[in-house]
Write a protein that holds these residues in place. Structure first.
Motif, PDB file in Angstrom:
ATOM      1  N   LEU A   1      36.418   8.235 -79.614  1.00  8.18           N
ATOM      2  CA  LEU A   1      37.424   7.350 -80.145  1.00  8.18           C
ATOM      3  C   LEU A   1      36.682   6.241 -79.007  1.00  8.18           C
ATOM      4  N   ALA A   2      36.701   6.255 -78.020  1.00  9.39           N
ATOM      5  CA  ALA A   2      36.261   4.945 -77.228  1.00  9.39           C
ATOM      6  C   ALA A   2      34.838   4.399 -77.774  1.00  9.39           C
ATOM      7  N   CYS A   3      34.156   5.196 -78.017  1.00 14.36           N
ATOM      8  CA  CYS A   3      32.656   4.562 -78.554  1.00 14.36           C
ATOM      9  C   CYS A   3      33.013   3.761 -79.885  1.00 14.36           C
ATOM     10  N   GLY A   4      34.093   4.353 -80.656  1.00 11.99           N
ATOM     11  CA  GLY A   4      34.151   3.881 -81.767  1.00 11.99           C
ATOM     12  C   GLY A   4      34.845   2.416 -81.847  1.00 11.99           C
ATOM     13  N   LYS A   5      35.641   2.482 -80.555  1.00  8.53           N
ATOM     14  CA  LYS A   5      36.375   0.752 -80.315  1.00  8.53           C
ATOM     15  C   LYS A   5      35.179  -0.386 -80.445  1.00  8.53           C
ATOM     16  N   THR A   6      34.291  -0.037 -79.405  1.00  9.12           N
ATOM     17  CA  THR A   6      33.413  -0.935 -79.127  1.00  9.12           C
ATOM     18  C   THR A   6      32.188  -0.325 -78.356  1.00  9.12           C
ATOM     19  N   THR A   7      31.167  -0.959 -78.341  1.00 15.38           N
ATOM     20  CA  THR A   7      29.891  -0.569 -77.513  1.00 15.38           C
ATOM     21  C   THR A   7      29.695  -1.422 -76.422  1.00 15.38           C
ATOM     22  N   ASP A   8      30.238  -2.302 -76.145  1.00 16.28           N
ATOM     23  CA  ASP A   8      30.108  -3.456 -75.074  1.00 16.28           C
ATOM     24  C   ASP A   8      30.624  -2.856 -73.955  1.00 16.28           C
ATOM     25  N   PRO A   9      30.060  -2.628 -72.845  1.00 15.35           N
ATOM     26  CA  PRO A   9      30.468  -2.157 -71.385  1.00 15.35           C
ATOM     27  C   PRO A   9      31.506  -2.789 -70.821  1.00 15.35           C
ATOM     28  N   TYR A  10      31.140  -4.338 -71.125  1.00 20.09           N
ATOM     29  CA  TYR A  10      32.516  -5.354 -70.295  1.00 20.09           C
ATOM     30  C   TYR A  10      33.673  -5.040 -71.044  1.00 20.09           C
ATOM     31  N   GLN A  11      33.766  -4.979 -72.318  1.00 21.05           N
ATOM     32  CA  GLN A  11      34.950  -4.762 -73.176  1.00 21.05           C
ATOM     33  C   GLN A  11      35.471  -3.365 -73.041  1.00 21.05           C
ATOM     34  N   LEU A  12      34.836  -2.488 -72.649  1.00 23.28           N
ATOM     35  CA  LEU A  12      35.248  -1.169 -72.439  1.00 23.28           C
ATOM     36  C   LEU A  12      36.007  -1.193 -70.933  1.00 23.28           C
ATOM     37  N   LYS A  13      35.294  -1.833 -70.105  1.00 26.52           N
ATOM     38  CA  LYS A  13      35.675  -1.952 -68.763  1.00 26.52           C
ATOM     39  C   LYS A  13      37.243  -2.572 -68.751  1.00 26.52           C
ATOM     40  N   LEU A  14      37.257  -3.672 -69.673  1.00 28.88           N
ATOM     41  CA  LEU A  14      38.610  -4.247 -69.596  1.00 28.88           C
ATOM     42  C   LEU A  14      39.613  -3.509 -70.155  1.00 28.88           C
ATOM     43  N   LEU A  15      39.318  -2.621 -71.262  1.00 27.84           N
ATOM     44  CA  LEU A  15      40.165  -1.604 -71.861  1.00 27.84           C
ATOM     45  C   LEU A  15      40.497  -0.557 -70.822  1.00 27.84           C
ATOM     46  N   TYR A  16      39.689  -0.407 -69.918  1.00 32.07           N
ATOM     47  CA  TYR A  16      40.062   0.667 -68.909  1.00 32.07           C
ATOM     48  C   TYR A  16      41.104  -0.037 -68.007  1.00 32.07           C
ATOM     49  N   LEU A  17      40.833  -1.390 -67.500  1.00 34.44           N
ATOM     50  CA  LEU A  17      41.609  -1.861 -66.433  1.00 34.44           C
ATOM     51  C   LEU A  17      43.078  -2.105 -67.396  1.00 34.44           C
ATOM     52  N   GLN A  18      43.038  -2.651 -68.593  1.00 34.96           N
ATOM     53  CA  GLN A  18      44.444  -2.622 -69.086  1.00 34.96           C
ATOM     54  C   GLN A  18      45.166  -1.635 -69.145  1.00 34.96           C
ATOM     55  N   LEU A  19      44.778  -0.466 -69.421  1.00 44.32           N
ATOM     56  CA  LEU A  19      45.556   0.698 -69.507  1.00 44.32           C
ATOM     57  C   LEU A  19      46.133   0.763 -67.943  1.00 44.32           C
ATOM     58  N   CYS A  20      45.323   0.594 -66.547  1.00 46.58           N
ATOM     59  CA  CYS A  20      45.852   0.830 -65.430  1.00 46.58           C
ATOM     60  C   CYS A  20      46.766  -0.238 -65.142  1.00 46.58           C
ATOM     61  N   TRP A  21      46.510  -1.421 -65.730  1.00 44.32           N
ATOM     62  CA  TRP A  21      47.352  -2.606 -65.307  1.00 44.32           C
ATOM     63  C   TRP A  21      48.849  -2.411 -65.996  1.00 44.32           C
ATOM     64  N   SER A  22      49.113  -1.557 -67.105  1.00 40.08           N
ATOM     65  CA  SER A  22      50.083  -1.068 -67.669  1.00 40.08           C
ATOM     66  C   SER A  22      51.094  -0.421 -66.871  1.00 40.08           C
ATOM     67  N   LYS A  23      50.673   0.230 -65.902  1.00 49.37           N
ATOM     68  CA  LYS A  23      51.171   1.200 -64.889  1.00 49.37           C
ATOM     69  C   LYS A  23      51.896   0.242 -63.601  1.00 49.37           C
ATOM     70  N   PRO A  24      53.082   0.391 -63.361  1.00 53.90           N
ATOM     71  CA  PRO A  24      53.742  -0.421 -62.584  1.00 53.90           C
ATOM     72  C   PRO A  24      53.223  -0.205 -61.108  1.00 53.90           C
ATOM     73  N   PHE A  25      52.587   0.949 -60.707  1.00 55.57           N
ATOM     74  CA  PHE A  25      52.134   1.291 -59.452  1.00 55.57           C
ATOM     75  C   PHE A  25      50.701   0.867 -59.230  1.00 55.57           C
ATOM     76  N   TYR A  26      50.310   0.297 -60.256  1.00 55.76           N
ATOM     77  CA  TYR A  26      48.744  -0.296 -60.275  1.00 55.76           C
ATOM     78  C   TYR A  26      48.598  -1.043 -58.885  1.00 55.76           C
ATOM     79  N   GLY A  27      47.512  -0.864 -58.288  1.00 51.95           N
ATOM     80  CA  GLY A  27      47.217  -1.840 -56.922  1.00 51.95           C
ATOM     81  C   GLY A  27      48.394  -1.509 -55.721  1.00 51.95           C
ATOM     82  N   ALA A  28      48.968  -0.512 -55.906  1.00 49.03           N
ATOM     83  CA  ALA A  28      49.921  -0.155 -54.855  1.00 49.03           C
ATOM     84  C   ALA A  28      49.318   0.325 -53.188  1.00 49.03           C
ATOM     85  N   VAL A  29      49.784  -0.146 -52.288  1.00 47.92           N
ATOM     86  CA  VAL A  29      49.394   0.413 -51.153  1.00 47.92           C
ATOM     87  C   VAL A  29      50.007   1.603 -50.633  1.00 47.92           C
ATOM     88  N   MET A  30      49.353   2.816 -50.489  1.00 49.75           N
ATOM     89  CA  MET A  30      49.850   4.174 -50.330  1.00 49.75           C
ATOM     90  C   MET A  30      50.335   4.390 -48.782  1.00 49.75           C
TER      91      MET A  30
END
Length: 546
Positions: free
Chosen positions: A262-291
């Protein structure tokens, strides 16, 4: 950040090079007679021994330092002329130059001192070489690690995301008009590390999605995949998804291959795939939290009366909110609060000894069901931790940033001729982040698993043990004893700016005496409260901020 300053200010560099501050400055005529210095040694007089022969100050020896990044094989390896007096700010500046990044990236990234058991973000004036020597002392002060492990632990310097970098600013890095590919590359690899290490509590489907994106980035197109890619799940999943057996493993492999396709069907551009990865992490309110690591009291269970230990928890704090996680291979969220939904307080341990911890108190709105009817209440939970001073200071800094942002918005509206304070009915919640305008009217995640002290809106105790707070006045802001270096706006129990104080008319204040070495705030009488002896072993590494 939260602890008292561990190192002196940069002025120590000048003192070490040029002698004591008490040495009188020579006039210009004397300097001309002497001429330039003949060696790198400087003549100084011992403090308090005027008239004694001058002594030679030791020269500053250069030191070689290595700064690691999340990118494999990419690091800074450089000799610094200021030696052991080299500051974190100098190292960070050199790192940005080495990786050809603009200077303003210092707001995105910071310098961290990391080991297996503790991770500390350094301020610009901290001197890492001195912290290297004090590492065992820091582990003893801020962790529960056994002495045998402390002796083996060695820190490294790491170039990572700044804990105080706001998520809304990070999202702006997607702007195609600017080339932020280097920053996004580092942020992507750090997000991958946090997911693989199991720091983020995420649903299985989300983990499958992230694993598919990572495979598409690192392995390539699905039709050119290696035949045994499904057997290398540990490269793409946290331990709780890979330490499985039998049919469950086969199911995970099947799901992995499906989401990879499914991921390969969206795009083959590594930069765009990394943005998709980050966008899913950004959607979490605990992203970037200090533990931070801590422990809380377990609810009473008569079947565990022989062995009754506190429960280990992770306190995750970022610029948006605070979370309480369970400590396990598959962490779950026990509590989630934005800064307008909580009050907090720091309590120093009132028993001396290494087995007694200081604690952080959290108060939040909840509901209580009584005879089929719901009642609005205030609940308090106590978190015991050696890192409580750091938690207190980080919350104070985050609240201070929110207050400063609100002041800027007020000034902007005032300059434009609008209302200084907007009515609540026109305030819209941020679609990309949690709302900070609503008072909680339902139970919070798994708060039923917490041992809480509960008060009604009049400040009367409903259930639980009295917390020792004075219930005679509303919650008011006071300076935090740990916020001197981070800013202001903390309190023994503090209501952040913009928080709803409805239901807290009979507020609960905890007054305490700042711990030794802390600055800021006036000394207050200590209310006798509970300290917690150490009852549980240390969990995984703590990700904290000085």
């Amino acid at each position: 950040m939260a602890a008292p300053d561990l190192l002196s200010r940069p002025s120590e560099l000048e003192q070490a090079r040029h002698g004591s501050q008490g040495e009188e400055a020579e006039d210009e005529a004397t300097k001309r007679r002497k001429g330039p210095p003949q060696s790198q040694f400087s003549l100084t007089q011992s403090p308090g021994h005027e008239g004694s022969p001058p002594s030679l100050a030791k020269p500053v020896k250069p030191v070689k330092l290595v700064v690691f990044t999340m990118l494999r094989g990419k690091k800074l390896d450089r000799t610094f002329p200021n030696g052991r007096l080299t500051t974190a700010g100098e190292i960070l500046e050199a790192t940005l130059k080495e990786f050809e990044m603009p200077e303003d990236y210092s707001r995105i990234f910071g310098l961290w001192l990391c080991s297996k058991h503790l991770q500390l973000q350094l301020k610009a004036y901290h001197m890492p070489c001195k912290l290297f020597k004090r590492w065992k002392e820091l582990l003893s002060q801020y962790t529960n690690v056994p002495y045998e492990e402390i002796c083996k632990d060695e820190p490294i310097l790491s170039f990572r995301r700044n804990a105080f970098y706001h998520l809304k600013e990070e999202r702006k890095l997607r702007d195609p008009r600017k080339d932020n590919s280097k920053a996004l590359e580092l942020l992507y690899h750090e997000a991958v590390n946090n997911v693989i290490q199991g720091r983020y509590p995420m649903a299985k489907e989300e983990l499958h999605t992230l694993a598919g994106l990572k495979a598409a980035i690192e392995v390539g197109p699905y039709d050119k995949r290696p035949p045994n890619i499904g057997k290398k799940l540990s490269t793409f999943y946290p331990k709780n998804m890979t330490g499985l057996i039998g049919k469950i493993v086969k199911s995970t492999e099947t799901q992995f291959l499906r989401f990879y396709q499914l991921a390969c069907g969206k795009t083959t551009d590594p930069y765009q795939l990394k943005l998709l990865y980050l966008q899913l992490c950004w959607s979490k309110p605990f992203y970037g939290a200090v533990m931070f690591r801590g422990q809380i009291e377990r609810p009473f269970n008569p079947t565990h009366y022989l062995v009754y230990q506190d429960k280990l928890v992770t306190v995750a704090i970022n610029t948006e909110c605070l979370h309480l996680f369970t400590v396990s291979n598959n962490p779950t969220i026990m509590l989630y609060l934005t800064y307008d939904q909580l009050s907090w307080g720091f309590e120093a341990a009132n028993d001396e000894g290494e087995d007694f911890f200081c604690s952080l108190w959290l108060e939040f709105d909840s509901i209580l069901e009584v005879s089929g009817e719901t009642q609005k209440v205030n609940k308090r939970v106590q978190i015991f931790s050696r890192q409580a001073p750091m938690m207190d200071a980080m919350i104070a800094k985050c609240v201070q940033d929110i207050e400063e942002e609100e002041e800027k918005l007020k000034e902007m509206r005032k300059e434009q001729g609008g209302e200084e304070v907007l009515p609540l009915d026109v305030i819209k919640s941020n679609p990309e982040g949690p709302s900070q305008t609503k008072r909680r009217t339902e139970k919070n995640y798994r708060e039923s698993r917490l041992v809480c002290t509960t008060y009604n809106e009049e400040g009367e105790l409903i259930e639980g043990k009295p917390s020792g707070f004075t219930l005679t006045r509303p919650l008011k802001s006071k300076p935090s004893p740990h916020a001197a270096a981070a800013g202001t706006a903390s309190a023994s129990l503090t209501v952040p700016a913009g928080a709803s104080t409805a239901g807290a008319d009979a507020g609960h204040t905890l007054e305490e005496t700042p711990p030794p070495g802390a600055t800021g705030g006036e000394s207050q009488p200590l209310v006798a409260l509970q300290s917690r002896p150490k009852t549980a072993e240390s969990g995984p590494e703590s990700n904290t901020s000085l």
